[in-house]
Design an enzyme around this catalytic site. Structure first.
Site, mmCIF file in Angstrom:
data_model
loop_
_atom_site.group_PDB
_atom_site.id
_atom_site.type_symbol
_atom_site.label_atom_id
_atom_site.label_comp_id
_atom_site.label_asym_id
_atom_site.label_seq_id
_atom_site.Cartn_x
_atom_site.Cartn_y
_atom_site.Cartn_z
ATOM 1 N N SER A 102 0.837 -1.196 0.000
ATOM 2 C CA SER A 102 0.000 0.000 0.000
ATOM 3 C C SER A 102 0.876 1.251 0.000
ATOM 4 C CB SER A 102 -0.950 -0.029 1.201
ATOM 5 O OG SER A 102 -1.922 0.995 1.111
ATOM 6 N N HIS B 195 -9.040 0.942 0.560
ATOM 7 C CA HIS B 195 -8.951 -0.091 -0.485
ATOM 8 C C HIS B 195 -10.317 -0.757 -0.724
ATOM 9 C CE1 HIS B 195 -4.672 0.467 -0.604
ATOM 10 N NE2 HIS B 195 -4.578 0.233 0.681
#
Length: 385
Positions: free
Chosen positions: A87, A191
């Site tokens: 990420s 996400h």
């Protein structure tokens, strides 16, 4: 071969980077000017308890990861063959690959953290010891339609993300047998589809910058494959609202080199533990497939006398060449797109669906990754339906 991997949100802790800030004063000064506060004070003292707030967490981690990378290179004099980041950590991978400089990366991360922190009324939780297919089925059976799968961290750890009330309701349905449910301390449903507005705003901001193509291959969270030319401006915004394909990213690297060395650059060892778990899973899969194949190959008929010739009289089996495996992979990909329905010769796996293109696995196996199964099957073991 060696891969440097950079951690993301969740690995932060007060005191991180202690030995680095005074070693790179010029970069620390640049960070302070961009952020408008002391990054050293935030990381080491956190006097206002902001380190766990997304808009502060992300710049802090990016800075510590970057300083850790510069320190690693300065100390060892060596650079990796591949880069990947979880990420937020992907920005450090792209920095190390020469896609942008320290300041540009920090500006991007600062905006990313600000936009993501503005999304409220969302939550996340980690599900342990359950497969993707099982999680999706349980969510559907319980009408939890506002929950997405956010992170494929490992074959036994998947993070869900979505509306706060539905994440809370999911706790009871994911508490059975060996399955465990861990709420995560996040301010939003990262996400997931709930981040689409932040994604769109970030895309607009990201277009202000110029990017270079990676000088070292970087594995993308979005595709679990190396960035292709021109993908950076597309994937970075998309990463905010799409699933982090971490487990698949590590599997891709292992398919390139089964002995790939992974070195976590930054604070903590979260990714090191995930990689170890993925490797254990791969080993178990290989053992299970070998056992199943051996069982299928067991002959029930008595061996005929004519088949009991001396070993020297039998021609030696030709070793499978790397070129032939590559050709097999090319042929499969030319004919069968991702999402092809297949059946396997192994009992219990009659209905499968591919979730990747075929690859050369461990330098000698032609294999394809299966949806729901979280593992690779040899092309010789499957047949397209």
């Amino acid at each position: 071969m060696r891969a440097f991997i950079f951690p993301g949100q969740g690995s932060q802790a007060k005191g991180m980077g202690k030995e680095l800030f005074d070693k790179y004063p010029e970069l620390v000064e640049k960070a302070d000017k961009i952020l408008g506060y002391s990054i050293k004070e935030l990381c080491l003292e956190d006097p206002e308890n902001k380190l766990n707030n997304t808009q502060y967490t992300q710049p802090a981690l990016y800075t510590v990861n970057a300083l850790s990378y510069y320190d690693e290179v300065d100390t060892s004099g060596e650079k990796p063959d591949f880069l990947a980041g979880h990420s937020l950590g992907e920005y450090n991978a792209l920095l190390a690959a020469g896609c942008f400089d320290f300041e540009a990366g920090l500006k991007l991360v600062k905006k990313r953290g600000e936009l993501m922190s503005q999304v409220k009324d969302g939550a996340m939780a980690a599900i342990m010891n359950s497969s993707k297919a099982e999680i999706e089925q349980i969510l559907a059976d319980n009408n939890l339609t506002n929950v997405d799968l956010a992170n494929y961290n490992s074959p036994t750890q998947i993070v869900i993300s979505g509306a706060s009330d539905e994440i809370a309701a999911a706790k009871s349905v994911f508490s059975f047998g060996k399955v465990l449910f861990y709420p995560l301390n996040t301010s939003g449903a990262f996400h997931s589809r709930f981040m689409q507005e932040s994604r769109d705003k970030f895309r607009t901001y990201a277009k202000r910058f110029k990017y270079a193509e990676p000088q070292i291959p970087v594995i993308s969270n979005v595709t679990a494959e190396p960035y292709k030319e021109g993908e950076l401006i597309t994937n970075l915004p998309e990463q905010i609202s799409s699933t982090v394909m971490w487990s698949d990213s590590i599997l891709h690297l292992l398919s390139i080199d089964k002995d790939m060395e992974f070195k976590e650059i930054g604070h903590g060892n979260v990714l090191t533990k995930l990689v170890a778990g993925i490797k254990r899973h791969v080993k178990k899969e290989q053992q299970a497939q070998a056992q199943a194949q051996a069982k299928n190959n067991t002959r029930t008929e008595p061996v005929k006398a004519a088949e009991q010739a001396e070993p020297t009289a039998q021609p030696k089996a030709a070793a499978v060449s790397h070129d032939s495996v590559v050709e097999k992979v090319k042929a499969w990909n030319a004919k069968h797109p991702v999402g092809t329905k297949v059946k396997s010769s192994m009992p219990g796996y009659e209905a499968l669906e591919t979730r990747s293109e075929a690859v050369v696995l461990f330098s000698h196996r032609a294999a394809v990754y299966m949806k729901g199964y979280n593992g690779y099957f040899d092309l010789d073991e499957i047949q397209a339906l």
